[in-house]
Design a protein around this motif. Structure first.
Motif, PDB file in Angstrom:
ATOM      1  N   VAL A  30       0.664  -1.235   0.318  1.00 11.57           N
ATOM      2  CA  VAL A  30      -0.213   0.235  -0.446  1.00 11.57           C
ATOM      3  C   VAL A  30       0.947   0.972   0.188  1.00 11.57           C
ATOM      4  O   VAL A  30       0.642   1.989  -0.898  1.00 11.57           O
ATOM      5  CB  VAL A  30      -1.135   0.173   1.228  1.00 11.57           C
ATOM      6  CG1 VAL A  30      -1.372   1.213   1.452  1.00 11.57           C
ATOM      7  CG2 VAL A  30      -2.404  -0.780   0.820  1.00 11.57           C
ATOM      8  N   CYS A  31       1.804   0.865   0.740  1.00 13.11           N
ATOM      9  CA  CYS A  31       2.468   1.777   0.524  1.00 13.11           C
ATOM     10  C   CYS A  31       4.097   2.357   1.675  1.00 13.11           C
ATOM     11  O   CYS A  31       4.137   0.575   2.020  1.00 13.11           O
ATOM     12  CB  CYS A  31       2.769   3.462   1.929  1.00 13.11           C
ATOM     13  SG  CYS A  31       1.296   3.358   3.453  1.00 13.11           S
ATOM     14  N   SER A  36       7.516  -0.908   5.555  1.00 15.87           N
ATOM     15  CA  SER A  36       8.545  -0.955   6.870  1.00 15.87           C
ATOM     16  C   SER A  36       8.049  -1.370   8.346  1.00 15.87           C
ATOM     17  O   SER A  36       8.738  -2.075   9.025  1.00 15.87           O
ATOM     18  CB  SER A  36       8.629   0.209   7.180  1.00 15.87           C
ATOM     19  OG  SER A  36       9.763   0.049   7.352  1.00 15.87           O
ATOM     20  N   LEU A  37       6.856  -1.606   8.921  1.00 13.05           N
ATOM     21  CA  LEU A  37       5.758  -1.370   9.464  1.00 13.05           C
ATOM     22  C   LEU A  37       5.986  -3.500   9.882  1.00 13.05           C
ATOM     23  O   LEU A  37       5.868  -3.952  10.404  1.00 13.05           O
ATOM     24  CB  LEU A  37       4.488  -0.968   9.595  1.00 13.05           C
ATOM     25  CG  LEU A  37       3.861  -1.449  11.093  1.00 13.05           C
ATOM     26  CD1 LEU A  37       4.695  -0.901  13.040  1.00 13.05           C
ATOM     27  CD2 LEU A  37       2.151  -0.807  10.864  1.00 13.05           C
TER      28      LEU A  37
END
Length: 371
Positions: A30-31, A36-37
């Motif tokens: 998605v982004c 990263s999370l």
């Protein structure tokens, strides 16, 4: 503004932790922030721990005799049946063990060669193990190829052991190689005494893999392998003080304890539990009129006469009937039947590591050791 952004990230993390792996793999794209999370090692640990605590248990059914147009893998839970598009490994699987943190070990026979693979069905990762100098002949009754985890380093390992030979081999994911070592056991043991479990599950618990040793003197003992120190350990079974007791036993796990299921007379079975190292207690006597396929926590997974799965909790005396029905459940996996495996999906990665992945793995080890 900083407080609001921090709250939003915290809320986002909590929401993502509650989602299945399939959704998380999509949301990684998605982004950059979401990717990263989700890729963060601490997120992998928290997602796995939350899955173990709050999500209902699943059982992965592997149909060894499935035709090309039939699903090989089916997930069964309290909520019903989930047939997903899992990878197919062909009809030559001879051994499947797991799962440990959602990872399975698969042994396949191709011509005269034995191929070993680690598989995480949730993220569809496959890791083929390299060859070793020790031959893994399949048709040897006293050979053992098993799967476990070093709980301190979080390193997945595979051990090959033939107790008629003085050398064994161990594969480490962190080393990505096999190591040949001289084990500490008597190589002259009777090869018919060290038995593999007839359950299609893994006899792994808290860093140890367990075998039941049956001796001709009506005595039982337990052999284990310590994946942390990479040594074998022997301990007393429940035979001492019960010389007149007839042992027709199989090894099992009950919660965080090693147990033994012993057939006494017909459908009558005694359940023994090791309460401390080498000290055993008979927990209860139960009547089992249907075959045992597997076990998890404190429950047996049984097969009914109508080829359905049912769980029986030996401590609460409660039963639960699953919707899944398959004629292969009554057959042994080695004869083309179905294997039943306790399963918790995870984001754990088993990919081979480049420099960045190696750094990620070391971070994951540090994070998991905190828990």
């Amino acid at each position: 503004m900083a407080t609001s952004r921090a709250f939003s990230e915290e809320l986002l993390r909590e929401i993502l932790l509650s989602l299945p792996v399939k959704s998380l793999l999509r949301f990684k794209c998605v982004c950059k922030n979401w990717g990263s999370l989700i890729n963060n090692p601490s997120f992998t640990v928290d997602h796995l721990n939350l899955s173990k605590k709050k999500k209902p248990p699943q059982h992965l059914i592997y149909d060894y005799g499935a035709t090309d147009d039939a699903p090989t893998v089916t997930l069964v839970s309290d909520k019903g049946i989930d047939e997903q598009n899992f990878q197919r490994f062909g009809d030559n699987i001879t051994n499947m063990l797991g799962s440990i943190d959602g990872v399975f070990f698969i042994e396949r026979q191709i011509d005269n060669a034995i191929l070993c693979t680690l598989w995480n069905p949730a993220n569809r990762e496959v890791r083929h193990l390299p060859a070793t100098t020790i031959s893994f002949e399949y048709f040897i009754c006293d050979r053992h190829l098993v799967f476990g985890l070093d709980p301190m380093t979080k390193d997945y390992k595979v051990i090959y052991y033939n107790h008629m030979e003085e050398y064994a081999a161990i594969y480490s994911c962190s080393r990505d190689s096999w190591k040949i070592f001289k084990h500490n056991l008597d190589v002259h043991q009777n090869p018919s005494t060290c038995v593999r479990n007839f359950y299609s599950s893994v006899d792994y618990l808290n860093g140890y893999y367990y075998w039941l040793i049956k001796e001709v003197t009506n005595k039982l003992s337990i052999l284990s392998f310590d994946f942390g120190n990479e040594v074998f350990v022997e301990m007393e079974g429940p035979s001492r003080g019960h010389e007149d007791y007839n042992w027709s036993a199989e090894l099992m796990l009950l919660g965080d304890s090693v147990g033994i299921l012993n057939s006494v007379d017909g459908f009558v079975n005694d359940v023994w539990v090791m309460i401390q190292l080498g000290v055993w207690n008979k927990l209860l006597t139960i009547h089992l009129t249907t075959p045992v396929k597997s076990f998890y926590d404190n429950s047996f997974i049984l097969v009914t006469k109508s080829s359905r799965l049912v769980s029986y909790n030996v401590r609460t005396n409660k039963t639960r009937l699953f919707e899944y029905r398959h004629p292969g459940l009554k057959s042994n996996p080695q004869c083309g039947g179905c294997g039943v495996y306790y399963y918790k999906e995870s984001l754990v990665t088993i990919k081979r590591q480049g420099n960045s992945e190696l750094h990620l793995s070391r971070c994951l080890t540090k994070v998991m050791n905190i828990y």
